[in-house]
Enzyme design. Structure first.
Site, short mmCIF file in Angstrom:
data_model
loop_
_atom_site.label_atom_id
_atom_site.label_comp_id
_atom_site.label_asym_id
_atom_site.label_seq_id
_atom_site.Cartn_x
_atom_site.Cartn_y
_atom_site.Cartn_z
N LYS A 83 -42.42 -0.58 -7.68
CA LYS A 83 -43.46 -0.48 -6.66
C LYS A 83 -44.67 0.28 -7.19
O LYS A 83 -44.52 1.40 -7.71
CB LYS A 83 -42.90 0.32 -5.48
CG LYS A 83 -42.69 -0.47 -4.20
CD LYS A 83 -42.03 0.45 -3.20
CE LYS A 83 -42.25 0.00 -1.80
NZ LYS A 83 -41.68 0.93 -0.83
C1 E4P Z 1 -42.24 0.06 2.63
O1 E4P Z 1 -41.82 -0.28 1.56
C2 E4P Z 1 -42.34 1.45 3.08
O2 E4P Z 1 -41.26 2.16 2.53
C3 E4P Z 1 -42.22 1.63 4.56
O3 E4P Z 1 -42.08 0.40 5.24
C4 E4P Z 1 -43.19 2.58 5.17
O4 E4P Z 1 -42.93 2.70 6.54
P1 E4P Z 1 -43.53 3.88 7.43
O5 E4P Z 1 -44.99 3.60 7.64
O6 E4P Z 1 -42.77 3.82 8.71
O7 E4P Z 1 -43.30 5.14 6.67
#
Ligand code: E4P
Length: 223
Positions: A83
């Site tokens: 990522k």
């Molecule tokens: C995606 O890969 C992220 O880890 C995640 O969906 C972020 O979610 P949040 O905005 O609830 O922290």
């Protein structure tokens, strides 16, 4: 549509895997830090539970460091997806790693243009964040809709991974928008099963069934 679990919790991943609906896992530095475990050990444990894609996030602002981390992550588990953020450095890192065959998830995507950049460097996944846009009074799901449409227009193969989903309606909306994947927090995944009419209906079916068994038992003992 594929379902990923958005978590670093091994217990949650084991539970979803046992439900038979788990296609992969997404982690991020905040989720990993909650587990208080060594990053590599945690990802390896996750990989022992699921063979689906596991997104592992880089933790640098510089492309060179992201690339070095990404190269290491893919040695931890064959199903690791690296990522990187949708910054200029992140896109640069994605472009370098993509050429090496490393699969990339471009994360922290808040606009269709960022999604377009991710597709242009051949990202494997793009992660538009829905809930965080809703939090600032924008229509987060519109970025998912726009991204799906733009990718279809040009035949981009990057998969749309709807992220930052906060409630079951987000999952329905992401499915309607044509997102390839929804990454879902455990609490929301549990909510997907829930309907009060299922609970009362099941209760009534079982009560009627028990009544019949008792009646048959009574008849048997009378004979
Ligand atoms: C995606 O890969 C992220 O880890 C995640 O969906 C972020 O979610 P949040 O905005 O609830 O922290």
């Amino acid at each position: 549509m594929q379902f990923f679990l958005d978590t670093g919790s091994l217990e949650e991943i084991r539970t979803a895997q046992a439900w038979g609906i788990l296609d992969g896992v997404t982690t991020n530095p905040s989720l990993v830090s909650k587990e208080g475990m060594d990053h590599k050990a945690l990802i390896r444990e996750i990989a022992s539970i699921t063979s689906g894609p596991i997104s592992v996030e880089t933790t640098s602002e510089r492309a060179e460091e992201m690339v070095a981390q990404g190269r290491e992550y893919v040695t931890w588990a064959p199903n690791a997806i690296v990522k990187v953020p949708a910054t200029a450095e992140g896109i640069k890192a994605a472009s370098i790693m993509g050429k090496e065959g490393i699969r990339i998830n471009v994360t922290l995507v808040f606009s269709p243009n960022q999604a377009l950049l991710a597709a242009k460097v051949g990202a494997y996944f793009v992660s538009p964040f829905v809930g965080r846009l809703d939090d600032i009074s924008e229509d987060g799901m519109q970025v998912v809709r726009d991204t799906v449409q733009i990718y279809r227009n040009f035949g981009f193969r990057t998969k749309v991974l709807a992220a930052s989903l906060r409630h079951p309606i987000h999952v329905v909306e992401a499915a309607k928008a044509g997102a390839d994947i929804a990454t879902i927090p455990f609490k929301v995944m549990e909510q997907l099963f829930k309907h009060p009419l299922t609970d009362t209906g099941q209760e009534r079916f079982l009560a009627d069934w028990r009544k019949l068994q008792a009646e048959l038992e009574r008849k048997k003992t009378k004979v």
